[in-house]
Design an enzyme around this catalytic site. Structure first.
Site, PDB file in Angstrom:
ATOM      1  N   CYS A  65      -6.471   2.116   5.496  1.00 11.04           N
ATOM      2  CA  CYS A  65      -7.081   0.839   5.851  1.00 11.04           C
ATOM      3  C   CYS A  65      -6.575   0.417   7.243  1.00 11.04           C
ATOM      4  O   CYS A  65      -5.694   1.070   7.804  1.00 11.04           O
ATOM      5  CB  CYS A  65      -6.704  -0.202   4.793  1.00 11.04           C
ATOM      6  SG  CYS A  65      -4.998  -0.771   4.945  1.00 11.04           S
ATOM      7  N   HIS A 103       0.843  -1.202   0.000  1.00 11.37           N
ATOM      8  CA  HIS A 103       0.000   0.000   0.000  1.00 11.37           C
ATOM      9  C   HIS A 103       0.878   1.252   0.000  1.00 11.37           C
ATOM     10  O   HIS A 103       1.997   1.240   0.539  1.00 11.37           O
ATOM     11  CB  HIS A 103      -0.899   0.023   1.248  1.00 11.37           C
ATOM     12  CG  HIS A 103      -2.027  -0.965   1.184  1.00 11.37           C
ATOM     13  ND1 HIS A 103      -3.129  -0.899   2.017  1.00 11.37           N
ATOM     14  CD2 HIS A 103      -2.223  -2.036   0.391  1.00 11.37           C
ATOM     15  CE1 HIS A 103      -3.956  -1.898   1.739  1.00 11.37           C
ATOM     16  NE2 HIS A 103      -3.425  -2.607   0.746  1.00 11.37           N
ATOM     17  N   GLU A 114       0.840   3.971   1.705  1.00 12.82           N
ATOM     18  CA  GLU A 114       1.280   4.484   3.010  1.00 12.82           C
ATOM     19  C   GLU A 114       2.490   3.708   3.539  1.00 12.82           C
ATOM     20  O   GLU A 114       3.434   4.289   4.063  1.00 12.82           O
ATOM     21  CB  GLU A 114       0.166   4.364   4.058  1.00 12.82           C
ATOM     22  CG  GLU A 114      -1.090   5.152   3.767  1.00 12.82           C
ATOM     23  CD  GLU A 114      -2.153   4.317   3.058  1.00 12.82           C
ATOM     24  OE1 GLU A 114      -1.829   3.618   2.081  1.00 12.82           O
ATOM     25  OE2 GLU A 114      -3.314   4.364   3.501  1.00 12.82           O
ATOM     26  N   CYS A 167      -2.647  -0.083   7.355  1.00 18.13           N
ATOM     27  CA  CYS A 167      -1.868   1.161   7.292  1.00 18.13           C
ATOM     28  C   CYS A 167      -2.091   2.009   8.539  1.00 18.13           C
ATOM     29  O   CYS A 167      -1.149   2.631   9.039  1.00 18.13           O
ATOM     30  CB  CYS A 167      -2.216   1.933   6.024  1.00 18.13           C
ATOM     31  SG  CYS A 167      -1.663   1.066   4.537  1.00 18.13           S
TER      32      CYS A 167
END
Ligand SMILES: [Zn+2]
Length: 157
Positions: free
Chosen positions: A88, A58, A60, A91
């Site tokens: 999410c 992801h 992040e 993260c």
């Protein structure tokens, strides 16, 4: 928030959007993030989950990893994370672990958002660290990128 404070966030959210566009260019879901210390961007990331076949890839997490390498520290004290989509649970967990001070996100995520939409892992009193959260910065730009991406995807099927 005052107009002046809101404006301070715009250049960094624009940098996160540029990251998201890099994801879109390689047919990844357009999500981008940057980590900022003072007025310097010390970490950048965009979603590469398909390209790397990695569920952890992801935006992040990539930006956090880069920022940690830059600072040579796992604690990202006084750092701010800008991300185009609400984080999410994975993260949000990483953001708490990295002791990031503030998260600024673009558009809320009704399916996975853990910065206040489904739950709020960033401001949980029982954790040892809490994060200041600002949502809705350049929300329309961030949201439109995603809806257009999924619209195009459906069009191809
Ligand atoms: Zn995530």
């Amino acid at each position: 928030m005052s107009e002046a404070l809101w404006e301070e966030h715009l250049p960094f959210m624009k940098a996160a959007i540029e990251e998201a566009q890099k994801a879109e260019a390689i047919r990844e879901v357009p999500i981008g993030a940057v980590v900022v210390l003072g007025s310097e961007i010390i970490g950048r990331g965009h979603n590469v989950r398909e390209t790397t076949r990695d569920p952890l890839a992801h935006a992040e997490l990539i930006a956090i990893k880069q920022a940690s390498e830059h600072l040579e520290a796992w604690r990202l004290l006084n750092c701010r994370l800008y991300v185009t989509l609400e984080p999410c649970p994975m993260c949000a967990g990483a953001i708490v672990q990295a002791r990031i001070s503030q998260v600024v996100f673009g558009t809320p995520d009704p399916k996975a958002g853990c910065a206040g939409t489904l739950m709020n892992l960033l401001q949980e009193d029982r954790f040892n660290h809490r994060v200041e959260v600002i949502g809705g910065v350049m929300q329309q730009e961030c949201g439109t990128m995603l809806t257009q991406f999924f619209r195009k995807l459906r069009g191809k099927e």
